[in-house]
Design a protein around this motif. Structure first.
Motif, PDB file in Angstrom:
ATOM      1  N   GLY A 160       0.826  -1.210   0.000  1.00 59.90           N
ATOM      2  CA  GLY A 160       0.000   0.000   0.000  1.00 59.90           C
ATOM      3  C   GLY A 160       0.855   1.253   0.000  1.00 59.90           C
ATOM      4  N   LEU A 161       1.879   1.266   0.833  1.00 61.71           N
ATOM      5  CA  LEU A 161       2.762   2.433   0.888  1.00 61.71           C
ATOM      6  C   LEU A 161       3.686   2.456  -0.334  1.00 61.71           C
ATOM      7  CD1 LEU A 161       3.661   4.881   2.518  1.00 61.71           C
ATOM      8  CD2 LEU A 161       5.293   3.428   3.711  1.00 61.71           C
ATOM      9  N   ARG A 209      -6.101  12.717  -5.171  1.00 60.81           N
ATOM     10  CA  ARG A 209      -6.540  13.463  -3.995  1.00 60.81           C
ATOM     11  C   ARG A 209      -6.136  12.737  -2.705  1.00 60.81           C
ATOM     12  NH1 ARG A 209     -12.714  15.261  -2.511  1.00 60.81           N
ATOM     13  NH2 ARG A 209     -12.133  16.027  -0.452  1.00 60.81           N
ATOM     14  N   MET A 254      -3.662  10.979  -2.306  1.00 58.80           N
ATOM     15  CA  MET A 254      -2.196  10.969  -2.205  1.00 58.80           C
ATOM     16  C   MET A 254      -1.636  12.333  -1.807  1.00 58.80           C
ATOM     17  SD  MET A 254      -0.989   7.883  -3.190  1.00 58.80           S
ATOM     18  CE  MET A 254      -2.259   7.249  -2.102  1.00 58.80           C
ATOM     19  N   ALA A 312      -1.194  14.230   0.698  1.00 63.59           N
ATOM     20  CA  ALA A 312      -0.281  14.467   1.820  1.00 63.59           C
ATOM     21  C   ALA A 312       1.106  13.881   1.578  1.00 63.59           C
ATOM     22  CB  ALA A 312      -0.881  13.897   3.097  1.00 63.59           C
ATOM     23  N   ARG A 313       1.259  13.020   0.566  1.00 67.46           N
ATOM     24  CA  ARG A 313       2.596  12.451   0.353  1.00 67.46           C
ATOM     25  C   ARG A 313       3.255  12.916  -0.941  1.00 67.46           C
ATOM     26  NH1 ARG A 313       2.641   6.002  -0.975  1.00 67.46           N
ATOM     27  NH2 ARG A 313       4.606   6.729  -1.807  1.00 67.46           N
ATOM     28  N   THR A 348     -10.284  -3.145  -3.969  1.00 63.22           N
ATOM     29  CA  THR A 348     -10.331  -1.741  -3.556  1.00 63.22           C
ATOM     30  C   THR A 348     -11.643  -1.060  -3.959  1.00 63.22           C
ATOM     31  OG1 THR A 348      -9.192  -1.119  -5.578  1.00 63.22           O
ATOM     32  CG2 THR A 348      -7.820  -1.443  -3.623  1.00 63.22           C
ATOM     33  N   GLY A 349     -12.532  -1.808  -4.614  1.00 63.99           N
ATOM     34  CA  GLY A 349     -13.830  -1.250  -5.001  1.00 63.99           C
ATOM     35  C   GLY A 349     -14.716  -1.025  -3.787  1.00 63.99           C
ATOM     36  N   PRO A 350     -15.907  -0.436  -4.021  1.00 64.60           N
ATOM     37  CA  PRO A 350     -16.810  -0.143  -2.903  1.00 64.60           C
ATOM     38  C   PRO A 350     -17.316  -1.427  -2.228  1.00 64.60           C
ATOM     39  CG  PRO A 350     -17.563   0.916  -4.940  1.00 64.60           C
ATOM     40  CD  PRO A 350     -16.457  -0.013  -5.310  1.00 64.60           C
ATOM     41  N   GLY A 360      -0.660  18.491   7.522  1.00 57.66           N
ATOM     42  CA  GLY A 360       0.307  17.825   8.385  1.00 57.66           C
ATOM     43  C   GLY A 360       0.854  16.585   7.717  1.00 57.66           C
ATOM     44  N   GLU A 361       1.509  15.751   8.508  1.00 57.21           N
ATOM     45  CA  GLU A 361       2.212  14.582   8.004  1.00 57.21           C
ATOM     46  C   GLU A 361       1.252  13.595   7.325  1.00 57.21           C
ATOM     47  OE1 GLU A 361       5.313  11.285   9.781  1.00 57.21           O
ATOM     48  OE2 GLU A 361       4.338  12.694  11.131  1.00 57.21           O
ATOM     49  N   TYR A 362       1.756  12.914   6.314  1.00 57.19           N
ATOM     50  CA  TYR A 362       0.961  11.897   5.626  1.00 57.19           C
ATOM     51  C   TYR A 362       0.719  10.716   6.556  1.00 57.19           C
ATOM     52  CZ  TYR A 362      -0.146   8.054   2.455  1.00 57.19           C
ATOM     53  OH  TYR A 362      -0.739   6.980   1.843  1.00 57.19           O
ATOM     54  N   GLN A 363      -0.549  10.388   6.788  1.00 55.40           N
ATOM     55  CA  GLN A 363      -0.877   9.212   7.593  1.00 55.40           C
ATOM     56  C   GLN A 363      -1.482   8.181   6.668  1.00 55.40           C
ATOM     57  OE1 GLN A 363      -3.297  11.095  10.801  1.00 55.40           O
ATOM     58  NE2 GLN A 363      -1.706  10.268  12.126  1.00 55.40           N
ATOM     59  N   ARG A 364      -0.751   7.091   6.455  1.00 54.74           N
ATOM     60  CA  ARG A 364      -1.206   6.170   5.418  1.00 54.74           C
ATOM     61  C   ARG A 364      -2.546   5.539   5.699  1.00 54.74           C
ATOM     62  NH1 ARG A 364       3.002   1.450   6.336  1.00 54.74           N
ATOM     63  NH2 ARG A 364       1.731   0.591   4.677  1.00 54.74           N
ATOM     64  N   TYR A 365      -2.930   5.416   6.956  1.00 48.25           N
ATOM     65  CA  TYR A 365      -4.227   4.833   7.255  1.00 48.25           C
ATOM     66  C   TYR A 365      -5.220   5.894   7.707  1.00 48.25           C
ATOM     67  CZ  TYR A 365      -1.742   0.418   6.891  1.00 48.25           C
ATOM     68  OH  TYR A 365      -1.007  -0.637   6.430  1.00 48.25           O
ATOM     69  N   GLU A 411     -23.605   1.514  -0.061  1.00 50.53           N
ATOM     70  CA  GLU A 411     -22.339   1.454  -0.792  1.00 50.53           C
ATOM     71  C   GLU A 411     -21.284   2.291  -0.085  1.00 50.53           C
ATOM     72  OE1 GLU A 411     -22.498   2.094  -5.103  1.00 50.53           O
ATOM     73  OE2 GLU A 411     -20.525   3.026  -4.903  1.00 50.53           O
ATOM     74  N   LEU A 412     -20.207   1.625   0.308  1.00 48.74           N
ATOM     75  CA  LEU A 412     -19.122   2.304   1.026  1.00 48.74           C
ATOM     76  C   LEU A 412     -17.880   2.334   0.155  1.00 48.74           C
ATOM     77  CD1 LEU A 412     -19.467   0.310   4.383  1.00 48.74           C
ATOM     78  CD2 LEU A 412     -20.535   2.505   3.809  1.00 48.74           C
ATOM     79  N   LYS A 413     -17.387   3.533  -0.147  1.00 44.98           N
ATOM     80  CA  LYS A 413     -16.156   3.633  -0.943  1.00 44.98           C
ATOM     81  C   LYS A 413     -14.911   3.407  -0.086  1.00 44.98           C
ATOM     82  CE  LYS A 413     -17.475   6.698  -4.723  1.00 44.98           C
ATOM     83  NZ  LYS A 413     -17.215   8.041  -5.287  1.00 44.98           N
ATOM     84  N   ARG A 414     -15.076   3.411   1.199  1.00 49.73           N
ATOM     85  CA  ARG A 414     -13.973   3.209   2.162  1.00 49.73           C
ATOM     86  C   ARG A 414     -12.842   4.228   1.943  1.00 49.73           C
ATOM     87  NH1 ARG A 414     -14.154  -1.458   0.044  1.00 49.73           N
ATOM     88  NH2 ARG A 414     -11.907  -1.878  -0.006  1.00 49.73           N
TER      89      ARG A 414
END
Lengths: 383, 383
Positions: free
Chosen positions: A54-55, A86, A88, A90-91, A295-297, B274-279, B299-302
């Motif tokens: 993921g990272l 969007r 991404m 912060a990184r 990674t879909g809904p 602020g800092e990138y938080q991957r989660y 429907e959840l895009k998460r």
């Protein structure tokens, strides 16, 4: 400092550019100097876990990956779809080291007694940037491996073992007595199966193929359901009824599986018939999503009564919830079972440069396969 | 027994036939005799709450409704789509009374002192079958209304007031300090708005139309977001940031709204950069689904990090969670505010027969409108 330290040390980096491009490369850094309470570890083994990917890849579409540079210093670039930039934000332009966990030899140590005591020991560590030839770590963060344990054997001391133990602990903490696990043929899944067999806990393993089912059954799994089988709903309901599972840990995330787990739990709970309950069973049914193979809904039909919950589950959050005492108890259990219950298997060991070859990325990047790679940043000697 | 009791008493029934048909009708029953610890209530007011409609109509498609019988004894039938019959299995051929709550006059009482003390009192009760001309209830289950309170004023003592209070209690119990509510222009939503204003709690009201927004603003609501507006995501994120809401109660259920609530909470939490938080943010974000205005899949895009949860929320489960002492405290607060904070408004009062006219069903059955009906089973005198 030992003669084994060099002036230059390689580290794998992942960089997202504002232009929408991911860039993976190796950077040359000075070998770090340990502070008083730190040790310098020559990393010899660090797994490529799904959580690392993921990272590493960010939101990039790795089918667009191209390679430049040399064999020794490859530079991989890939396109990040516009809609995903969007997330991404912060990184962007922050060159990030990767690798949650790893193991190696302590080749230098700071002045503190705690650090000095680790000199020459093989230790495991958790904390990022493990795809590096050298890594300074707080002595307190190191887990010294038992004598006779190699770095490769101790490379995966944290993520998978603590996740498997964390699932079982969460099950108990929240009042359930058996659990369901999806993507159950993974390294983690096989580990969870061994753990549940050892502790006599009912486990329903959900896999995608007959081959994966056979693998788990050959390892003693009692309940294995194949999600692509026409009888899946029936099989899953039967297995849930047999075990009494009312909690599930789902690595898939997207699609209908999480909802199916709840629906089959509800069907198992209300199967005995009896009076009509307009809001379904009053037994709480829980699914924790801890991965995103899809990674879909997530789609929930909500055909599972009113006593249900779905949520995210992550190891750091779990460890924070249970506190340092429980964490230490779990870590001691991992060390005791490092060559049995908590052993990891790898399909290949690669160097940092090999980890950035398009051929290898195509294999370990396919998150849904059983292929699991180990990175040895010092494979073939130090650059 | 009082002279006001009669030999025959009407009760509204909902019946699902194995053939896939819903049948609504009025049945004639003998007036029940109260047991020693029971009272006989002549029901004069019982609201048609959304939760009642679920039991009343089951899974039937009410656009297929037809009427037979007479004006005084209508029989309404409607088709239940094949795919939905499975969920109805437990109620096939079971003729079910309907009506969660109501109020009326105690016209007879059992021998116990507790029952006798209620004779002649106007009481509210919760427990089903309230669309009946007469209903026997345990004396302990009755809530005697304060003097000067009519049955119509006390008809909705339980479902909406305790749901509004339960949302605020749940918010506090789970460590949040402000909340979001969807379908916020409903009777319940207006009540929750009054309650939050009274208690100084930050509330974000999500509605579908500008008219509904205006209604809530005219009642003092500070944060109202219109889900059909192009700026909805931005508006919602702003309102969530302003209030610090990290929990939402959603009456819609289906579609993308629940996921949008979580995504906007996450955006508000990570907005400062602020800092990138991957989660993502480590602050837990929670959505409770307590209704099903949209019965389609959720429907959840998460796209909201890893610290999130979605679950079902129901009043009975909440009351069981907090126990009898808290329940009593909340009920006393309802009684104290029955004509102010916890007052309900109705668009129409109908008899049992009128409640089964196709014209009225077409109005109160449209669950998403602001139309709220009160049933007076004894309207126009007893049959």
């Amino acid at each position: 400092m030992s003669q084994d330290t060099h002036k230059v040390s390689l580290q794998l980096r992942s960089l997202v550019r504002g232009s929408g491009e991911l860039e993976l490369s190796l950077v040359e850094l000075p070998v770090p100097e340990p502070g008083p309470d730190e040790v310098l570890v020559r990393i010899e083994a660090a797994p490529l876990n799904p959580s690392d990917l993921g990272l590493l890849f960010g939101a990039a579409d790795m089918t667009t990956a191209r390679s430049a540079g040399t064999d020794a210093r490859p530079v991989v670039t890939a396109k990040i779809p516009d809609g995903l930039m969007r997330a991404m934000a912060a990184r962007v332009d922050v060159s990030m080291p990767v690798g949650n966990e790893g193991a190696g030899i302590v080749i230098a140590a700071g002045a503190s007694a705690e650090a000095q005591a680790l000199l020459g020991r093989t230790v495991a560590a958790f904390g990022g940037a493990m795809y590096s030839q050298h890594r300074c770590v707080k002595a307190a963060q190191c887990l010294p491996l038992p004598p006779g344990t190699t770095a490769a054997e101790g490379a995966s001391c944290f993520v998978n073992p603590l996740t498997a133990l964390g699932m079982v602990e969460t099950m108990r903490l929240e009042g359930h007595s058996a659990l369901v696990h999806t993507a159950a043929a993974s390294n983690l899944g096989q580990m969870l199966n061994r753990l549940c067999l050892e502790d006599g806990i009912g486990l329903v393993n959900v896999v995608r193929s007959a081959g994966q089912a056979e693998l788990l059954r050959s390892q003693g799994a009692k309940h294995v359901c194949i999600s692509t089988a026409p009888s899946f709903t029936q099989d899953l309901t039967d297995a849930i009824a047999a075990t009494g599972a009312t909690i599930a840990f789902d690595a898939v995330g997207g699609g209908r599986l999480a909802g199916q787990l709840l629906a089959c739990m509800e069907a198992a709970l209300t199967r005995s018939g009896g009076e009509y309950q307009r809001y379904g069973s009053t037994t709480h049914k829980q699914v924790y999503i801890y991965g995103a193979l899809d990674t879909g809904p997530t789609e929930l039909k909500r055909n599972f009564g009113a006593a249900w919950g779905i949520g995210g589950w992550l190891l750091p959050g779990f460890l924070q919830r249970v506190g340092p005492e429980t964490t230490q108890r779990l870590q001691l259990r991992v060390l005791a079972g490092l060559k049995t219950t908590f052993a990891s298997r790898y399909t290949k060991v690669v160097s940092l440069a090999e980890a950035l070859s398009l051929e290898e990325i195509a294999v370990y990047g396919r998150r849904s396969t059983g292929a699991k790679y180990l990175v040895n940043p010092n494979k073939g000697g130090v650059a």
